[in-house]
Design a protein around this motif. Structure first.
Motif, PDB file in Angstrom:
ATOM      1  N   ALA A  85       0.825  -1.224   0.000  1.00  0.00           N
ATOM      2  CA  ALA A  85       0.000   0.000   0.000  1.00  0.00           C
ATOM      3  C   ALA A  85       0.854   1.268   0.000  1.00  0.00           C
ATOM      4  CB  ALA A  85      -0.918  -0.001   1.214  1.00  0.00           C
ATOM      5  N   GLY A  86       2.143   1.121   0.295  1.00  0.00           N
ATOM      6  CA  GLY A  86       3.037   2.286   0.305  1.00  0.00           C
ATOM      7  C   GLY A  86       3.095   2.986   1.647  1.00  0.00           C
ATOM      8  N   LEU A  87       2.465   2.386   2.677  1.00  0.00           N
ATOM      9  CA  LEU A  87       2.501   3.013   4.009  1.00  0.00           C
ATOM     10  C   LEU A  87       3.874   2.865   4.640  1.00  0.00           C
ATOM     11  CD1 LEU A  87      -0.971   1.912   5.429  1.00  0.00           C
ATOM     12  CD2 LEU A  87      -0.265   4.237   4.832  1.00  0.00           C
ATOM     13  N   ARG A  94       3.635   8.000  -3.119  1.00  0.00           N
ATOM     14  CA  ARG A  94       2.966   8.110  -1.812  1.00  0.00           C
ATOM     15  C   ARG A  94       1.668   7.322  -1.803  1.00  0.00           C
ATOM     16  NH1 ARG A  94       1.304  13.464   0.038  1.00  0.00           N
ATOM     17  NH2 ARG A  94       1.193  14.147  -2.108  1.00  0.00           N
ATOM     18  N   PRO A  95       1.239   6.837  -0.621  1.00  0.00           N
ATOM     19  CA  PRO A  95      -0.090   6.219  -0.538  1.00  0.00           C
ATOM     20  C   PRO A  95      -1.110   7.246  -1.039  1.00  0.00           C
ATOM     21  CG  PRO A  95       1.009   6.166   1.604  1.00  0.00           C
ATOM     22  CD  PRO A  95       1.875   6.964   0.696  1.00  0.00           C
ATOM     23  N   GLY A  96      -2.117   6.780  -1.736  1.00  0.00           N
ATOM     24  CA  GLY A  96      -3.084   7.729  -2.281  1.00  0.00           C
ATOM     25  C   GLY A  96      -2.736   8.125  -3.696  1.00  0.00           C
ATOM     26  N   HIS A  97      -1.504   7.822  -4.123  1.00  0.00           N
ATOM     27  CA  HIS A  97      -1.091   8.109  -5.505  1.00  0.00           C
ATOM     28  C   HIS A  97      -0.684   6.826  -6.211  1.00  0.00           C
ATOM     29  CE1 HIS A  97      -0.822  12.035  -3.583  1.00  0.00           C
ATOM     30  NE2 HIS A  97      -0.919  12.554  -4.789  1.00  0.00           N
ATOM     31  N   LEU A 103      -6.329   0.019   0.949  1.00  0.00           N
ATOM     32  CA  LEU A 103      -6.097  -1.009   1.974  1.00  0.00           C
ATOM     33  C   LEU A 103      -7.213  -0.924   3.015  1.00  0.00           C
ATOM     34  CD1 LEU A 103      -4.337  -3.062   3.628  1.00  0.00           C
ATOM     35  CD2 LEU A 103      -3.129  -1.083   4.547  1.00  0.00           C
ATOM     36  N   ARG A 158     -12.125  13.849  -3.619  1.00  0.00           N
ATOM     37  CA  ARG A 158     -12.001  15.303  -3.677  1.00  0.00           C
ATOM     38  C   ARG A 158     -11.979  15.835  -5.107  1.00  0.00           C
ATOM     39  NH1 ARG A 158      -7.414  18.827  -0.756  1.00  0.00           N
ATOM     40  NH2 ARG A 158      -8.756  20.374   0.203  1.00  0.00           N
ATOM     41  N   PRO A 177     -12.604   5.632  -4.396  1.00  0.00           N
ATOM     42  CA  PRO A 177     -11.701   6.309  -5.349  1.00  0.00           C
ATOM     43  C   PRO A 177     -11.327   5.457  -6.570  1.00  0.00           C
ATOM     44  CG  PRO A 177     -10.794   6.313  -3.102  1.00  0.00           C
ATOM     45  CD  PRO A 177     -11.897   5.327  -3.132  1.00  0.00           C
ATOM     46  N   THR A 201      -4.105   2.318  -5.064  1.00  0.00           N
ATOM     47  CA  THR A 201      -4.153   1.147  -4.183  1.00  0.00           C
ATOM     48  C   THR A 201      -4.932   1.507  -2.917  1.00  0.00           C
ATOM     49  OG1 THR A 201      -1.994   0.446  -4.984  1.00  0.00           O
ATOM     50  CG2 THR A 201      -2.729  -0.492  -2.892  1.00  0.00           C
ATOM     51  N   GLY A 240     -12.073  10.422  -0.036  1.00  0.00           N
ATOM     52  CA  GLY A 240     -11.079  10.219  -1.108  1.00  0.00           C
ATOM     53  C   GLY A 240     -11.555  10.661  -2.478  1.00  0.00           C
TER      54      GLY A 240
END
Lengths: 234, 223
Positions: free
Chosen positions: A44-46, A71-74, A79, A101, A148, A77, A99
């Motif tokens: 997830a990139g966390l 970054r997470p959110g980009h 979780l 926006r 998203p 993905t 998510g």
């Protein structure tokens, strides 16, 4: 297709897994402490691995050699963890919309309705998270993660608070929707019955190492025999 | 009662609090959300004014902002007047002196927010600014209120830094705590008592406001 090679150390725990998920639905199976949640957080990139790379459909998400880490959110993905983490100061609808926006107000409202309908939580839209049961919270968390439109959905024992019938019904509806929406899914579980319930590809993980990857009927053959044996004994 | 000093103290506290919020919120978020060992040094620097005697801090600032240093001369050339012994100088001193009283409550408040919520927001695309404005601040409202009140009151009651850096210029740097000191020095205990009562009343009212807000929201445990 999700392809990754990861080497990560946290305290005394060492995760080292190299793998490709080609199936739409992959179950990551292993006992508690095997490294399932660690793997999902890395995907997830966390968290950042010490070494390794992650690519989704050919798009590199993480590559330590070149210092690349989206970054997470980009990463397209999502979780969903075992413990629902709904924002307590926002309504259910606002949680699902968090998510979204980039969408205008009308499109956002439509998407929120669609996601809540998918998880059977339309009547909860105006409620606050503290007024929800554990199962309802998990449904809303799932709706928020799907809103998203991710390409990769990571589920960490997400249906633990749902009773068997509700869980099965949601799982069937979810699988159809994910297939139609072309979302690749990886589900972590330590419950063999959950893993065997879907005709999925299974990654067997133990002590941070990949033990086997293949069809559930093969990888979990011994678990299946164990469960059947217990039923016969009873 | 020296109402001019009273108004100046309120103005100094309001300006200082506004600047402190603009500085302390991102600083506290960086300390809580950031990664790296250098953040320990940042937190230590932000806490340093709390353990430093105010007169020591005031002396350093007086020298640094005065004509003895290139920095002080540069600032004086830029503003057209030296910062020392001016209201602007008092603001600089107050911001540095009260920084820990704004940062510490915010760090505690932000750190108490469940990391799972922070992770969830990041996964949903929240960058640092949205994370702070939509998750950390709403969930740490009481800490924000505490930071505002503590910064304001600490600035109102400031003495050592004000005296060293600002002196005692009526209308420019004479605050209520300096007035109180002057009144005691002149053996005018009746006037000193009124000034002290005013300072005490301000502090008590602000603290009652904090606790009543928490009680209305059911945050404070009832006996």
């Amino acid at each position: 297709m999700l392809k990754f090679s990861l080497d990560s150390r946290r305290g005394s725990f060492h995760l080292q897994v190299e793998c490709t998920f080609a199936s739409d639905w992959t179950v990551i199976f292993g006992p508690s402490g095997a490294g399932k949640s660690t793997l999902l957080r890395l995907l997830a990139g966390l968290d950042l691995p010490h070494h390794g790379s992650i690519a989704l459909d050919g798009r590199v998400l993480t590559e330590t050699n070149s210092g690349l880490h989206l970054r997470p959110g980009h990463r397209q993905t999502s979780l969903v963890s075992q413990q629902p983490a709904l924002f307590p100061h926002l309504s259910v609808a606002a949680n699902v919309a968090y998510g979204l926006r980039s969408l205008d107000h009308a499109a956002r409202a439509r998407r929120v309705d669609e996601m809540l309908d998918l998880v059977g939580a339309t009547d909860l839209a105006a409620r606050r998270p503290q007024d929800l049961s554990g199962g309802q919270s998990q449904r809303v968390t799932l709706a928020r993660a799907l809103a998203p439109a991710p390409r990769l959905l990571l589920l960490d024992e997400p249906f633990s608070a749902l009773d068997g019938v509700a869980s099965d019904a949601l799982l069937i509806r979810l699988q159809i929707w994910l297939r139609e929406s072309n979302v690749q899914t990886a589900v972590a579980t330590h419950d063999a019955t959950d893993a065997l319930a879907t005709s999925a590809e299974v990654l067997l993980i133990r002590d941070g190492r990949l033990v086997a990857l293949g069809p559930a009927s093969e990888v979990l053959a011994s678990e299946r025999r164990r469960l059947l044996g217990r039923l016969e004994t009873n | 009662m020296d109402w001019q000093a009273f108004a100046l103290s309120l103005r100094l506290a309001a300006v200082t609090t506004a600047i402190l919020l603009a500085v302390a919120v991102p600083l506290a978020a960086l300390i809580v959300l950031g990664r790296g060992r250098w953040l320990a040094a940042v937190e230590a620097l932000a806490t340093l004014p709390m353990v430093l005697p105010p007169t020591v801090l005031g002396f350093f600032l007086l020298v640094m902002l005065g004509p003895r240093t290139a920095f002080g001369r540069g600032i004086a050339a830029l503003l057209g007047h030296p910062l020392a012994f001016s209201f602007d100088g008092l603001v600089v001193g107050s911001v540095i002196y009260s920084l820990p009283f704004a940062v510490q409550p915010l760090v505690a408040g932000f750190a108490s927010v469940d990391t799972a919520l922070v992770d969830a927001a990041r996964l949903l695309g929240a960058g640092p600014v949205r994370l702070v404005s939509s998750i950390l601040i709403p969930l740490a409202r009481r800490s924000l209120l505490a930071a505002i009140v503590l910064s304001f009151l600490h600035t109102i009651g400031e003495f050592g830094v004000v005296l060293m850096l600002g002196g005692d210029i009526p209308g420019a740097t004479r605050t209520l705590s300096i007035v109180l000191y002057d009144q005691v020095e002149n053996f005018d205990y009746a006037a000193a008592g009124r000034t002290a009562l005013l300072l005490l009343g301000l502090s008590a009212m602000a603290l009652i406001a904090i606790y009543s807000t928490s009680r209305n929201r059911g945050i404070t445990r009832r006996a």
